[in-house]
Design a protein around this motif. Structure first.
Motif, PDB file in Angstrom:
ATOM      1  N   ALA A 238       5.161  24.776   1.471  1.00 37.50           N
ATOM      2  CA  ALA A 238       5.026  25.888   0.527  1.00 37.50           C
ATOM      3  C   ALA A 238       4.727  25.417  -0.890  1.00 37.50           C
ATOM      4  N   ASP A 239       5.267  24.249  -1.273  1.00 36.71           N
ATOM      5  CA  ASP A 239       5.063  23.740  -2.627  1.00 36.71           C
ATOM      6  C   ASP A 239       4.654  22.268  -2.551  1.00 36.71           C
ATOM      7  N   PRO A 240       3.383  21.993  -2.247  1.00 36.76           N
ATOM      8  CA  PRO A 240       2.950  20.598  -2.122  1.00 36.76           C
ATOM      9  C   PRO A 240       3.170  19.775  -3.389  1.00 36.76           C
ATOM     10  N   GLU A 241       3.090  20.429  -4.557  1.00 37.88           N
ATOM     11  CA  GLU A 241       3.253  19.677  -5.802  1.00 37.88           C
ATOM     12  C   GLU A 241       4.635  19.032  -5.893  1.00 37.88           C
ATOM     13  N   LYS A 242       5.625  19.677  -5.304  1.00 36.05           N
ATOM     14  CA  LYS A 242       6.966  19.088  -5.290  1.00 36.05           C
ATOM     15  C   LYS A 242       6.935  17.764  -4.530  1.00 36.05           C
ATOM     16  N   PHE A 243       6.228  17.743  -3.398  1.00 36.66           N
ATOM     17  CA  PHE A 243       6.120  16.516  -2.618  1.00 36.66           C
ATOM     18  C   PHE A 243       5.354  15.450  -3.387  1.00 36.66           C
ATOM     19  N   TYR A 244       4.293  15.842  -4.064  1.00 36.14           N
ATOM     20  CA  TYR A 244       3.511  14.852  -4.799  1.00 36.14           C
ATOM     21  C   TYR A 244       4.330  14.235  -5.934  1.00 36.14           C
ATOM     22  N   ARG A 245       5.196  15.025  -6.549  1.00 36.10           N
ATOM     23  CA  ARG A 245       6.090  14.444  -7.569  1.00 36.10           C
ATOM     24  C   ARG A 245       7.008  13.400  -6.935  1.00 36.10           C
ATOM     25  N   THR A 246       7.508  13.728  -5.741  1.00 32.21           N
ATOM     26  CA  THR A 246       8.378  12.776  -5.047  1.00 32.21           C
ATOM     27  C   THR A 246       7.632  11.489  -4.725  1.00 32.21           C
ATOM     28  N   VAL A 247       6.368  11.611  -4.311  1.00 32.62           N
ATOM     29  CA  VAL A 247       5.557  10.424  -4.012  1.00 32.62           C
ATOM     30  C   VAL A 247       5.425   9.563  -5.265  1.00 32.62           C
ATOM     31  N   ARG A 248       5.126  10.191  -6.390  1.00 35.50           N
ATOM     32  CA  ARG A 248       4.983   9.418  -7.629  1.00 35.50           C
ATOM     33  C   ARG A 248       6.279   8.714  -8.003  1.00 35.50           C
ATOM     34  N   GLU A 249       7.399   9.355  -7.720  1.00 38.58           N
ATOM     35  CA  GLU A 249       8.693   8.753  -8.051  1.00 38.58           C
ATOM     36  C   GLU A 249       8.971   7.483  -7.247  1.00 38.58           C
ATOM     37  N   THR A 250       8.289   7.315  -6.113  1.00 33.60           N
ATOM     38  CA  THR A 250       8.454   6.079  -5.339  1.00 33.60           C
ATOM     39  C   THR A 250       7.737   4.908  -5.993  1.00 33.60           C
ATOM     40  N   GLY A 251       6.897   5.204  -6.984  1.00 34.46           N
ATOM     41  CA  GLY A 251       6.079   4.174  -7.614  1.00 34.46           C
ATOM     42  C   GLY A 251       4.695   4.067  -7.015  1.00 34.46           C
ATOM     43  N   ALA A 252       4.419   4.871  -5.991  1.00 36.71           N
ATOM     44  CA  ALA A 252       3.089   4.860  -5.382  1.00 36.71           C
ATOM     45  C   ALA A 252       2.057   5.417  -6.363  1.00 36.71           C
ATOM     46  N   VAL A 253       0.815   4.964  -6.187  1.00 40.54           N
ATOM     47  CA  VAL A 253      -0.297   5.443  -7.011  1.00 40.54           C
ATOM     48  C   VAL A 253      -1.116   6.414  -6.169  1.00 40.54           C
ATOM     49  N   ILE A 254      -1.069   7.703  -6.523  1.00 42.34           N
ATOM     50  CA  ILE A 254      -1.792   8.712  -5.749  1.00 42.34           C
ATOM     51  C   ILE A 254      -3.267   8.699  -6.146  1.00 42.34           C
ATOM     52  N   GLU A 255      -4.125   8.313  -5.203  1.00 40.54           N
ATOM     53  CA  GLU A 255      -5.570   8.333  -5.434  1.00 40.54           C
ATOM     54  C   GLU A 255      -6.135   9.729  -5.200  1.00 40.54           C
ATOM     55  N   GLU A 256      -5.648  10.399  -4.140  1.00 42.60           N
ATOM     56  CA  GLU A 256      -6.083  11.761  -3.835  1.00 42.60           C
ATOM     57  C   GLU A 256      -4.955  12.496  -3.136  1.00 42.60           C
ATOM     58  N   THR A 257      -5.059  13.829  -3.157  1.00 41.63           N
ATOM     59  CA  THR A 257      -4.109  14.665  -2.416  1.00 41.63           C
ATOM     60  C   THR A 257      -4.894  15.632  -1.538  1.00 41.63           C
ATOM     61  N   ARG A 258      -4.272  16.058  -0.451  1.00 46.39           N
ATOM     62  CA  ARG A 258      -4.834  17.094   0.414  1.00 46.39           C
ATOM     63  C   ARG A 258      -3.714  18.084   0.723  1.00 46.39           C
ATOM     64  N   SER A 259      -3.924  19.339   0.327  1.00 45.88           N
ATOM     65  CA  SER A 259      -2.906  20.372   0.523  1.00 45.88           C
ATOM     66  C   SER A 259      -3.379  21.391   1.553  1.00 45.88           C
ATOM     67  N   PHE A 260      -2.445  21.818   2.379  1.00 46.73           N
ATOM     68  CA  PHE A 260      -2.719  22.791   3.432  1.00 46.73           C
ATOM     69  C   PHE A 260      -1.673  23.902   3.349  1.00 46.73           C
ATOM     70  N   PRO A 261      -1.909  25.054   3.994  1.00 47.40           N
ATOM     71  CA  PRO A 261      -0.909  26.126   3.982  1.00 47.40           C
ATOM     72  C   PRO A 261       0.392  25.693   4.654  1.00 47.40           C
TER      73      PRO A 261
END
Length: 346
Positions: A238-261
């Motif tokens: 429902a809120d992919p941006e919440k997950f992407y924030r969590t990914v960044r907090e791991t120290g990972a470098v997000i090159e791209e994202t793909r969001s689905f319903p």
């Protein structure tokens, strides 16, 4: 962001929200009356309902799991009750993770079933009675707060501190499921997740109404191995941006994202596109546990995507570590009082 909820629900109310207001008024009137006046069935064991004010995720599932662990710590047997949203089965079903797929029972029930006995049923009263027959000591409902089918002994409404209640309008003008006053009347307590401020006004209103307020954080269960790693993050929640924030907090470098319903079942083309794009970028694929269970058991490229994707697990950590045990104890006490009242009426 891609989700079932229109993006304008989560921003300041604009002309679209106001144009739909007459429909929201009707929807809210019906939803409020149902919550206040519906005849609710009662079962012999305590029921804790984990709900939220709005459409979309707010952390209900990890909260339900935290409470189930508190139930087990008391030496009792918990059971989860879910409608099985996203699944196709329309009969009362005990979820078996090694047998069922997300297409059968929904993705969240598969996660819950890893923790405790889980029943999915479109008719929640029937599902609750099945759990009683299976010998559970306490039922934890994942959602179902507004449906007004069952008598709750504790209703905990979870609210995301960053999203709050969006534009504050009722469906279809906004994400709110029923008038706030009706929802607060039937709530026992609120759980604020995160350190944002968007939920603060509602938290203050609930506190003035005498509702218990709990606070918690979503915590990552990772080993630090993604630090500095380039990733393609994908999620159908429902809120992919919440997950992407969590990914960044791991120290990972997000090159791209793909969001689905939310609850999305992935097509072959979508699966191939994720795999091919990650290979082209030289990225590691990362996703959520909820998305992963929708790939299992997978075949062909679905199995390839499951094998190639790293899952970032999360948990809910209460600011007061004793809070889950207190909630369970309050529900047990309320259920005893409820059964005494029911016996006196007979």
């Amino acid at each position: 962001m891609v989700s079932e909820a229109p993006p304008f629900w989560w921003t300041k109310a604009d002309w679209r929200a106001r144009a739909l207001w007459p429909f929201s008024w009707i929807y809210g009137r019906v939803a409020g009356l149902r919550m206040d006046r519906a005849r609710r069935a009662s079962v012999p064991v305590p029921i804790i309902c984990i709900g939220n004010f709005t459409v979309g995720g707010a952390g209900k599932t990890p909260t339900a799991i935290a409470l189930a662990r508190a139930v087990k710590a008391k030496g009792l047997k918990p059971g989860f009750l879910s409608r099985g949203y996203g699944g196709s089965l329309d009969v009362t079903t005990i979820v078996e993770p090694e047998h069922h797929r997300a297409r059968d029972v929904g993705d969240e029930p598969l996660l819950l079933a890893r923790e405790a006995l889980t029943v999915v049923c479109r008719r929640r009263v029937d599902g609750a009675r099945r759990l009683v027959a299976e010998g559970v000591d306490i039922i934890i409902m994942d959602d179902g707060f507004q449906s007004a089918r069952l008598t709750f002994d504790f209703a905990l409404l979870v609210i995301d501190s960053r999203r709050g209640i969006g534009n504050g309008f009722l469906v279809p003008s906004g994400p709110v499921r029923a008038p706030i006053s009706n929802q607060l009347r039937h709530a026992t307590a609120l759980l604020k997740i995160g350190d944002g401020v968007e939920a603060d006004a509602l938290i203050r209103r609930a506190a003035r109404a005498g509702k218990q307020i709990y606070e918690a954080e979503v915590v990552r269960l990772d080993d630090g191995s993604l630090n500095g790693v380039k990733v393609l993050a994908w999620a159908g929640i429902a809120d992919p941006e919440k997950f992407y924030r969590t990914v960044r907090e791991t120290g990972a470098v997000i090159e791209e994202t793909r969001s689905f319903p939310d609850h999305h079942h992935f097509s072959g083309d979508e699966i191939s596109e994720l795999l091919d794009r990650a290979a082209a970028l030289g990225c590691v694929l990362v996703t959520t546990s909820k998305d992963m269970v929708r790939l299992e058991p997978g075949h062909g490229r679905a199995a390839e995507l499951a094998a190639a994707s790293r899952v970032i697990e999360i948990d809910v950590s209460f600011d007061d570590p004793s809070a889950p045990a207190k909630i369970v104890a309050t529900a047990l006490s309320a259920a005893r009082a409820r059964k005494l009242r029911e016996a006196e009426r007979k």
